[in-house]
Design an enzyme around this catalytic site. Structure first.
Site, PDB file in Angstrom:
ATOM      1  CB  THR A 145      -0.971  -0.002   1.195  1.00 30.58           C
ATOM      2  OG1 THR A 145      -0.248  -0.262   2.397  1.00 30.58           O
ATOM      3  CG2 THR A 145      -2.051  -1.051   1.014  1.00 30.58           C
ATOM      4  CE  LYS A 171       0.472  -3.438   3.302  1.00 29.70           C
ATOM      5  NZ  LYS A 171      -0.142  -2.463   4.291  1.00 29.70           N
ATOM      6  CB  THR A 182      -2.590  -3.139   7.460  1.00 32.70           C
ATOM      7  OG1 THR A 182      -3.764  -2.519   7.858  1.00 32.70           O
ATOM      8  CG2 THR A 182      -2.861  -4.590   7.227  1.00 32.70           C
ATOM      9  CD  GLU A 265       2.491   5.117   6.397  1.00 34.82           C
ATOM     10  OE1 GLU A 265       1.654   4.472   5.749  1.00 34.82           O
ATOM     11  OE2 GLU A 265       2.209   5.774   7.410  1.00 34.82           O
ATOM     12  CG  ASN A 388      -0.082   8.174   8.036  1.00 34.25           C
ATOM     13  OD1 ASN A 388      -0.773   7.181   7.934  1.00 34.25           O
ATOM     14  ND2 ASN A 388       1.237   8.124   8.176  1.00 34.25           N
ATOM     15  CB  SER A 393      -6.970  12.862  -0.712  1.00 37.11           C
ATOM     16  OG  SER A 393      -5.794  13.166   0.008  1.00 37.11           O
TER      17      SER A 393
END
Length: 393
Positions: A145, A171, A182, A265, A388, A393
């Site tokens: 993702t 992942k 996740t 991230e 995040n 979007s």
């Protein structure tokens, strides 16, 4: 690069679940029924695929396939989500000639979004037709993702004079604080193992690896780790060889766990928090998690700032029992704090170069006992906020 374990085939297709056109539906099929193990999220809001996978494994710990979609988490989707999940297994099972009860599902993506069932119906036959055309690396790429790179770890070991292979794919880049976030992972092995032994090895390996990482302190609704062992190598693992297989399994998961934190991230650092001298292991864990979750510590690491005060403050609010004057804090091998005060070392100069690297070690000695614990954590950067803030979007 090691070969895949014998007897497994892979397929990925673009089903259109995501805005960008790329593979977003992935399938693994074992040529023969495989012993299956699973470890799942502890979040009370459990996604439909988690519930269904638990049911399938509880009924019979055997599987022929794992199917994972990226784009919709199918979490908090009510009865419709449960029905849709079971329908996807019917679709995949029919397309592959496999009983639906032997297909294990997992999903990742936006919480609350229903699966696109029209796209599933169109994609399932294509997915089955593609079996054997892809590799485990393709599988790892399709389930991403916000991940920056696919996560794969491979291992070979000799048992009874025969090579046994394991491969793990995972992942996860955000919402990572598993307590099996996740975070999804599948490990394949071509040895034969009893269901009881395989599940036991899995629980131990997950506890020592995936349960000891944190990116942002959030635990997902979809956390899942599957393990399939199909016996295609011709080797049955039992007795003393189980410990050997368990060590190899733990090694695979440990490398995947490191990659999860490395790919947190926006992350630029992997912080290894090592706590020793606690009253017991539980208190050592409390200290490690408090430090690893601390936004002030995380941002200090991102800023390459040897800010011992933030570390000490986190230790002090962890709830662990110790005397302040017994605590020693060391960062990348440089002692920052001892006897209740900072050391007289010029640690800003000494740590200038070490803190430029990706790997940072925080050692905390409490002087209160023999308890110990180790945790991997990422730093916290501007990019994490941007990623995040813009996720939906």
């Amino acid at each position: 690069m090691s070969a895949s374990p014998k007897g497994f085939r892979f397929a990925t297709v673009s089903a259109g679940f995501r805005k960008e056109a790329r593979p977003d539906l992935a399938l693994i099929v074992s040529d023969t029924p495989a012993t299956a193990a699973g470890v799942f999220t502890t979040n009370r809001f459990q996604a439909a695929p988690v519930v269904v996978a638990r049911e399938n494994l509880s009924a019979r710990p055997v599987a022929r396939a794992v199917v994972i979609n990226s784009g919709q988490a199918n979490a908090c989707t009510g009865d419709e989500g449960m029905t849709n999940c079971r329908t996807t297994l019917d679709l995949v099972g029919k397309a592959c000639g496999i009983p639906a009860a032997e297909v294990l599902p997992a999903s990742t993506g936006v919480i609350g979004a229903q699966l696109h069932m029209d796209k599933w119906r169109e994609a399932a036959p294509r997915l089955a037709a593609a079996l054997g055309q892809n590799t485990h690396h393709d599988f790892a790429r399709a389930i991403m993702t916000t991940d920056a790179f696919p996560k794969v770890a491979e291992r070979e070991l000799a048992i009874a004079g025969t090579t046994v292979r394991l491969v793990g794919m995972a992942k996860g880049a955000g919402m990572i604080c598993p307590n099996m976030a996740t975070m999804l992972s599948v490990v394949l092995c071509d040895a034969a193992v009893t269901p009881e032994a395989w599940q036991r090895l899995f629980l131990d390996a997950v506890d020592r690896t995936f349960n000891r990482v944190t990116v942002d302190g959030d635990t997902s609704t979809n956390d899942t780790v599957f393990g399939l062992a199909n016996g295609a190598s011709g080797v049955t693992v039992e007795g003393e060889d189980l410990a050997k297989l368990g060590e190899a399994l733990t090694d695979v998961l440990a490398r995947l766990a490191y990659m999860l934190v490395q790919d947190g991230e926006g992350a630029t650092k992997v912080m290894r928090v090592k706590v020793s001298g606690a009253v017991d292991d539980a208190e050592a864990e409390a200290v490690a998690r408090t430090v690893g979750h601390s936004q002030l510590v995380k941002t200090a690491m991102y800023g390459r700032d040897a800010n011992w005060g933030r570390i000490v403050a986190a230790v002090g609010r962890s709830g662990a029992s110790f005397k302040a004057e017994d605590v020693v804090v060391t960062l990348c091998g440089v002692e920052l704090f001892r006897n209740g005060q900072p050391t007289d070392l010029d640690f800003d100069t000494l740590l200038r170069e070490p803190l430029k690297g990706r790997d940072v070690t925080v050692d905390i000695e409490l002087g209160a006992g023999t308890g110990h614990y180790e945790l991997l954590a990422s730093d916290l950067t501007h990019d994490y906020v941007n990623c995040n803030a813009d996720y939906r979007s």
